[in-house]
Structures are given as structure tokens and as C-alpha cells.
Design an enzyme around this catalytic site. Structure first.
Site, PDB file in Angstrom:
ATOM      1  N   CYS A 193       1.303  -1.201   0.134  1.00 43.95           N
ATOM      2  CA  CYS A 193      -0.067   0.108   0.007  1.00 43.95           C
ATOM      3  C   CYS A 193       0.591   1.111   0.313  1.00 43.95           C
ATOM      4  O   CYS A 193       1.729   1.080   0.511  1.00 43.95           O
ATOM      5  CB  CYS A 193      -0.555  -0.118   0.746  1.00 43.95           C
ATOM      6  SG  CYS A 193      -2.541  -0.930   1.425  1.00 43.95           S
TER       7      CYS A 193
ATOM      8  N   GLU B 122       0.614   3.476   2.152  1.00 43.79           N
ATOM      9  CA  GLU B 122       0.876   4.047   2.830  1.00 43.79           C
ATOM     10  C   GLU B 122       2.368   3.492   3.973  1.00 43.79           C
ATOM     11  O   GLU B 122       2.939   4.330   4.257  1.00 43.79           O
ATOM     12  CB  GLU B 122      -0.058   4.328   3.574  1.00 43.79           C
ATOM     13  CG  GLU B 122      -1.370   4.820   3.813  1.00 43.79           C
ATOM     14  CD  GLU B 122      -1.989   3.928   2.832  1.00 43.79           C
ATOM     15  OE1 GLU B 122      -2.084   3.792   1.697  1.00 43.79           O
ATOM     16  OE2 GLU B 122      -3.601   4.711   2.844  1.00 43.79           O
TER      17      GLU B 122
HETATM   18  N1  THU Z   1      -4.237  -0.069  -1.475  1.00 52.22           N
HETATM   19  C1  THU Z   1      -3.378   1.559  -0.281  1.00 52.22           C
HETATM   20  O1  THU Z   1      -2.502   2.079  -1.611  1.00 52.22           O
HETATM   21  N2  THU Z   1      -3.646   1.833   0.556  1.00 52.22           N
HETATM   22  C2  THU Z   1      -4.945   1.732   1.353  1.00 52.22           C
HETATM   23  O2  THU Z   1      -4.898   2.088   1.866  1.00 52.22           O
HETATM   24  C3  THU Z   1      -5.922   0.604   0.819  1.00 52.22           C
HETATM   25  C4  THU Z   1      -5.685   0.292  -0.316  1.00 52.22           C
HETATM   26  C5  THU Z   1      -3.801   0.143  -2.972  1.00 52.22           C
HETATM   27  C6  THU Z   1      -3.564  -1.420  -2.905  1.00 52.22           C
HETATM   28  C7  THU Z   1      -3.734  -1.939  -3.921  1.00 52.22           C
HETATM   29  O3  THU Z   1      -2.870  -1.699  -4.931  1.00 52.22           O
HETATM   30  C8  THU Z   1      -5.200  -1.072  -4.457  1.00 52.22           C
HETATM   31  O4  THU Z   1      -5.647  -0.012  -3.300  1.00 52.22           O
HETATM   32  C9  THU Z   1      -6.710  -1.890  -4.328  1.00 52.22           C
HETATM   33  O5  THU Z   1      -6.759  -1.635  -2.738  1.00 52.22           O
END
Ligand code: THU
Length: 133
Positions: free
Chosen positions: A56, A58
């Protein structure tokens, strides 16, 4: 964080979102984490053909920051469609370093902003002190 710092952090998250590698979900996320030192670290989601290995936005920003010597953070901006709150795994990882982190969630389309504290999103977190039995 004053209004000017908030604008800077949001702009950094929006810019980082442009680098999102999300060919599987098509959902781009950008983040910008401000350390108490003032330094800003950005992140984007980085997906993988082995879906579960996706990182993710974050956690990319956080690990960049920690790997450059920062451990104390004031604020995090997250930019994604619908201005979603961070996933549970990211909440836990952010809590490790800064349980009182301030979050601003931003929709890059309509500009919607939501402000919330990590402590509200993750009450009763598991933490180092939980290990001291
Ligand atoms: N994702 C994030 O980058 N941060 C989050 O807090 C939730 C989800 C990304 C992971 C994945 O690449 C896409 O969003 C869909 O879940």
C-alpha cells in the site's frame, strides 16, 4: 500542522499518486507522510502479479521514512478516489511509530477532504506495551 503545511502535504500525495503501479486493481493511491523533523516522504501503491505481495501507498511512505532515520510523524495525507481511510494493516503499521498521527484523506477528483486521527481509526491497538506481561 498549519494550513500551508497541509496544502504542501496534499500536493505531495497527489503527485505521488501519479506513480502508482496498479495494473491489477486500477486503483491508484498516493500518500505523503510528514515527519516531526519537517521532512516529507511520499509513497504510492505497488502491485504485483502475485496479488498478495502488493504494498500500500501508506506503507511505502512509512518504510521510506524509517529507512532514512525518521521515527516520529505528525501527519499523513492519502489521495485516492473516494478519499478512503487506510486499510487495517496500514493503520497497525503506522500506529507502531505514531499512534497520534493526524490523517487527511483526499479525493483527487472532486477535492473532498476528510480529517481524522489514527487513534480514532485504530482504538485498542496491539502495541509494544501489549508484549510486556
Ligand atoms: N491500497 C493502498 O495503497 N492503501 C490502502 O490503504 C488501501 C488499498 C491499494 C492496494 C491496492 O493496490 C489497491 O489500493 C486496491 O486495493
Amino acid at each position: 500542522m498549519n494550513a500551508e503545511e497541509e496544502e504542501t502535504l496534499i500536493k505531495a500525495a497527489q503527485a505521488a499518486r501519479e506513480y502508482a503501479y496498479a495494473p491489477y486493481s486500477g486503483f491508484s493511491v498516493g500518500s505523503a507522510l510528514q515527519a516531526r523533523s519537517g521532512r516529507i516522504f511520499t509513497g504510492c501503491n505497488v502491485e504485483n502479479a502475485s496479488y498478495g505481495l502488493t504494498i500500500c501507498a501508506e506503507r511505502v511512505a512509512l518504510t521510506k521514512a524509517v529507512s532514512e532515520g525518521e521515527r516520529d510523524f505528525a501527519a499523513l495525507a492519502i489521495c485516492a478516489a473516494g478519499a478512503p481511510a487506510p486499510c487495517g494493516a496500514c493503520r497497525q503499521v503506522l500506529h507502531e511509530f505514531s499512534p497520534d498521527l493526524s490523517l487527511v484523506l483526499v479525493d483527487p477528483g472532486d477535492g473532498t477532504r476528510k480529517k481524522v486521527d489514527l487513534s480514532t481509526l485504530l482504538p485498542w491497538a496491539f502495541e509494544r506495551a501489549s508484549l510486556d506481561l
